[in-house]
Write a protein that holds these residues in place. Structure first.
Motif, PDB file in Angstrom:
ATOM      1  N   TYR A  68      35.542  17.282  62.441  1.00  0.00           N
ATOM      2  CA  TYR A  68      36.860  16.689  62.230  1.00  0.00           C
ATOM      3  C   TYR A  68      37.498  16.264  63.543  1.00  0.00           C
ATOM      4  O   TYR A  68      37.075  16.664  64.633  1.00  0.00           O
ATOM      5  CB  TYR A  68      37.780  17.678  61.517  1.00  0.00           C
ATOM      6  CG  TYR A  68      38.008  18.980  62.270  1.00  0.00           C
ATOM      7  CD1 TYR A  68      39.025  19.093  63.215  1.00  0.00           C
ATOM      8  CD2 TYR A  68      37.190  20.085  62.057  1.00  0.00           C
ATOM      9  CE1 TYR A  68      39.231  20.266  63.920  1.00  0.00           C
ATOM     10  CE2 TYR A  68      37.385  21.271  62.750  1.00  0.00           C
ATOM     11  CZ  TYR A  68      38.412  21.350  63.685  1.00  0.00           C
ATOM     12  OH  TYR A  68      38.597  22.520  64.379  1.00  0.00           O
ATOM     13  N   LEU A  69      38.527  15.448  63.408  1.00  0.00           N
ATOM     14  CA  LEU A  69      39.412  15.067  64.508  1.00  0.00           C
ATOM     15  C   LEU A  69      40.765  15.696  64.237  1.00  0.00           C
ATOM     16  O   LEU A  69      41.384  15.415  63.200  1.00  0.00           O
ATOM     17  CB  LEU A  69      39.533  13.549  64.602  1.00  0.00           C
ATOM     18  CG  LEU A  69      40.631  12.996  65.523  1.00  0.00           C
ATOM     19  CD1 LEU A  69      40.373  13.391  66.977  1.00  0.00           C
ATOM     20  CD2 LEU A  69      40.718  11.474  65.393  1.00  0.00           C
ATOM     21  N   GLN A  70      41.222  16.560  65.133  1.00  0.00           N
ATOM     22  CA  GLN A  70      42.497  17.276  64.985  1.00  0.00           C
ATOM     23  C   GLN A  70      43.574  16.507  65.743  1.00  0.00           C
ATOM     24  O   GLN A  70      43.593  16.474  66.972  1.00  0.00           O
ATOM     25  CB  GLN A  70      42.377  18.693  65.548  1.00  0.00           C
ATOM     26  CG  GLN A  70      43.637  19.520  65.425  1.00  0.00           C
ATOM     27  CD  GLN A  70      43.848  20.036  64.013  1.00  0.00           C
ATOM     28  OE1 GLN A  70      42.910  20.458  63.348  1.00  0.00           O
ATOM     29  NE2 GLN A  70      45.086  20.004  63.557  1.00  0.00           N
ATOM     30  N   PHE A  71      44.484  15.867  65.000  1.00  0.00           N
ATOM     31  CA  PHE A  71      45.487  15.024  65.644  1.00  0.00           C
ATOM     32  C   PHE A  71      46.449  15.830  66.512  1.00  0.00           C
ATOM     33  O   PHE A  71      46.950  15.340  67.526  1.00  0.00           O
ATOM     34  CB  PHE A  71      46.267  14.232  64.595  1.00  0.00           C
ATOM     35  CG  PHE A  71      45.464  13.140  63.939  1.00  0.00           C
ATOM     36  CD1 PHE A  71      45.109  12.005  64.645  1.00  0.00           C
ATOM     37  CD2 PHE A  71      45.056  13.249  62.631  1.00  0.00           C
ATOM     38  CE1 PHE A  71      44.355  10.993  64.051  1.00  0.00           C
ATOM     39  CE2 PHE A  71      44.314  12.253  62.026  1.00  0.00           C
ATOM     40  CZ  PHE A  71      43.964  11.120  62.744  1.00  0.00           C
ATOM     41  N   SER A  72      46.714  17.079  66.137  1.00  0.00           N
ATOM     42  CA  SER A  72      47.697  17.871  66.884  1.00  0.00           C
ATOM     43  C   SER A  72      47.239  18.162  68.311  1.00  0.00           C
ATOM     44  O   SER A  72      48.052  18.513  69.160  1.00  0.00           O
ATOM     45  CB  SER A  72      47.989  19.186  66.154  1.00  0.00           C
ATOM     46  OG  SER A  72      46.816  19.966  66.034  1.00  0.00           O
ATOM     47  N   LYS A  73      45.948  18.027  68.584  1.00  0.00           N
ATOM     48  CA  LYS A  73      45.476  18.218  69.952  1.00  0.00           C
ATOM     49  C   LYS A  73      45.979  17.129  70.889  1.00  0.00           C
ATOM     50  O   LYS A  73      45.882  17.249  72.110  1.00  0.00           O
ATOM     51  CB  LYS A  73      43.948  18.243  69.982  1.00  0.00           C
ATOM     52  CG  LYS A  73      43.338  19.496  69.357  1.00  0.00           C
ATOM     53  CD  LYS A  73      41.821  19.499  69.516  1.00  0.00           C
ATOM     54  CE  LYS A  73      41.219  20.786  68.948  1.00  0.00           C
ATOM     55  NZ  LYS A  73      39.737  20.800  69.097  1.00  0.00           N
ATOM     56  N   TYR A  74      46.503  16.049  70.311  1.00  0.00           N
ATOM     57  CA  TYR A  74      46.981  14.927  71.104  1.00  0.00           C
ATOM     58  C   TYR A  74      48.492  14.766  70.982  1.00  0.00           C
ATOM     59  O   TYR A  74      49.039  13.697  71.200  1.00  0.00           O
ATOM     60  CB  TYR A  74      46.262  13.645  70.667  1.00  0.00           C
ATOM     61  CG  TYR A  74      44.757  13.789  70.747  1.00  0.00           C
ATOM     62  CD1 TYR A  74      44.083  13.562  71.936  1.00  0.00           C
ATOM     63  CD2 TYR A  74      44.021  14.198  69.639  1.00  0.00           C
ATOM     64  CE1 TYR A  74      42.706  13.715  72.017  1.00  0.00           C
ATOM     65  CE2 TYR A  74      42.637  14.361  69.717  1.00  0.00           C
ATOM     66  CZ  TYR A  74      41.996  14.122  70.913  1.00  0.00           C
ATOM     67  OH  TYR A  74      40.640  14.278  70.998  1.00  0.00           O
ATOM     68  N   ASN A  75      49.178  15.851  70.614  1.00  0.00           N
ATOM     69  CA  ASN A  75      50.633  15.829  70.463  1.00  0.00           C
ATOM     70  C   ASN A  75      51.329  15.807  71.816  1.00  0.00           C
ATOM     71  O   ASN A  75      50.764  16.187  72.835  1.00  0.00           O
ATOM     72  CB  ASN A  75      51.111  17.074  69.699  1.00  0.00           C
ATOM     73  CG  ASN A  75      50.964  16.911  68.208  1.00  0.00           C
ATOM     74  OD1 ASN A  75      50.523  15.874  67.741  1.00  0.00           O
ATOM     75  ND2 ASN A  75      51.322  17.937  67.468  1.00  0.00           N
ATOM     76  N   ASN A  76      52.595  15.403  71.756  1.00  0.00           N
ATOM     77  CA  ASN A  76      53.468  15.463  72.918  1.00  0.00           C
ATOM     78  C   ASN A  76      54.641  16.376  72.591  1.00  0.00           C
ATOM     79  O   ASN A  76      55.744  15.926  72.344  1.00  0.00           O
ATOM     80  CB  ASN A  76      53.977  14.063  73.269  1.00  0.00           C
ATOM     81  CG  ASN A  76      53.741  13.727  74.716  1.00  0.00           C
ATOM     82  OD1 ASN A  76      53.534  14.614  75.521  1.00  0.00           O
ATOM     83  ND2 ASN A  76      53.775  12.441  75.038  1.00  0.00           N
ATOM     84  N   GLN A  77      54.369  17.674  72.504  1.00  0.00           N
ATOM     85  CA  GLN A  77      55.384  18.712  72.293  1.00  0.00           C
ATOM     86  C   GLN A  77      56.020  18.681  70.911  1.00  0.00           C
ATOM     87  O   GLN A  77      57.099  19.238  70.722  1.00  0.00           O
ATOM     88  CB  GLN A  77      56.506  18.613  73.355  1.00  0.00           C
ATOM     89  CG  GLN A  77      56.005  18.798  74.783  1.00  0.00           C
ATOM     90  CD  GLN A  77      57.111  18.683  75.793  1.00  0.00           C
ATOM     91  OE1 GLN A  77      58.163  18.129  75.511  1.00  0.00           O
ATOM     92  NE2 GLN A  77      56.871  19.217  76.979  1.00  0.00           N
TER      93      GLN A  77
END
Length: 347
Positions: A174-183
């Motif tokens: 999978y690709l976890q979008f939250s790993k690319y969050n900005n806080q």
């Protein structure tokens, strides 16, 4: 008066042909031409993504079109016939993306007697050890754009929707979008990569199988290893790449109907799948040929860094033409290595 009726008859016949074409039916004239050309086969099928990659091949001195019937037009596509290095070839352009490419490749293999399919063009590069202009020949291709988008709140241990019935899986990752969050929290959650449903000609009709990584033909791959010492152009006018481009066999390429110009996703595709070439068509060719039991190989020249940073980053406009020409040069050289007598025929 006789001329009037003859003219009227010609108009009626023309309208009939247009209606047949509009309905998807092969007109008698086109069908007759297909049968005639198939008697001259089998052919190598060449699949080009667009005019940018098609035109250098058509302009090549290696390509000699058939004078009697250089092409057949059907379903909005032009199938060109000729010779390259004493091999009979039929060439077609797909257009952008996986759907166009799947449709056109299926038309190619269904309409014409083929002994193999060669796909070529340009691609993005996810491998920091390779440069723009390098020509890659991946061993495997996958469609990286078929997802199961997991609902917000579910975790990696939660079953996906319709997973129990075999429609979807968590096996690939999978690709976890939250790993690319900005806080901030990310409502997009994650997407799970899915294998394609396929229906091989060697299987039972309507009984699906699944595949993610599709291998290219081993004999084609073995021949391609002979290309790794090729000398390729390095410069566009007075602007040159840091080093001469090279031909290299790589492990994997991925395709989806998405133009990747994003450093984070480029890095993810490399780390997750060990992908080098990133494009929008090759996996469609691979999947069709795999289902039709036809040998194929893909030759992709790196034209950009898919969003990665470097001195030649985002220079596809400058070096794209060089990359396209390099892919054609390698393609023509590869055809010259093929024996004429050894073929797997499909009709």
């Amino acid at each position: 008066m006789g001329c009037f009726f003859i003219g009227l008859l010609m108009v009626i016949l023309s309208i009939g042909n247009i209606i047949e074409e509009a309905n998807g039916e092969i007109s008698p004239k086109v069908l007759s031409n297909i049968k005639m050309m198939n008697k001259r086969g089998p052919y190598l099928g060449f699949v080009a993504p667009n005019n940018f990659e098609l035109n250098p091949l058509l302009a090549s001195q290696a390509y000699v079109p058939y004078p009697s019937l250089p092409f057949i037009d059907f379903a909005g596509r032009r199938f060109r016939f000729g010779n390259i290095s004493n091999q009979r070839v039929v060439i077609v352009m797909t257009g952008l993306g996986m759907v166009n490419t799947g449709v056109v490749t299926q038309l190619l293999v269904s309409l014409f007697r083929l002994k193999g399919v060669l796909h070529y063009g340009i691609a993005g590069n996810a491998d920091v050890n390779l440069d723009i202009g390098d020509v890659t020949i991946p061993k495997f291709w996958a469609h990286s754009g078929l997802w199961n988008w997991q609902r917000y709140g579910d975790g990696i241990d939660d079953e996906l929707a319709l997973e129990a019935g075999g429609d979807y899986t968590r096996d690939i990752g999978y690709l976890q979008f939250s790993k690319y969050n900005n806080q901030s929290d990310n409502l997009l959650n994650r997407v799970w990569y899915q294998p394609e449903e396929i229906f091989p000609v060697t299987g039972t009709p309507e009984l699906r199988e699944h595949v993610f990584w599709v291998p290219v033909d081993k004999s084609y791959l073995d021949l391609a290893r002979q290309l790794q010492d090729m000398r390729l152009p390095q410069c566009v006018n007075t602007t040159c790449l840091p080093r001469p481009p090279k031909v290299t066999i790589v492990d994997r390429g991925v395709s989806a109907s998405v133009f990747v110009d994003n450093a984070a996703y480029r890095t993810f595709l490399r780390s997750k799948f060990n992908a080098t070439a990133i494009d929008m068509e090759s996996a469609a060719v691979a999947l069709i040929c795999h289902q039709q039991a036809l040998p194929f190989v893909v030759i992709r020249s790196l034209s950009d860094l898919a969003g990665g940073g470097s001195d030649v980053s985002n220079e596809a406009d400058l070096f794209g033409s060089l990359a396209a020409q390099n892919s054609v040069d390698v393609l023509v050289k590869f055809v010259g290595l093929l024996p004429r007598h050894k073929s797997k025929t499909h009709s």
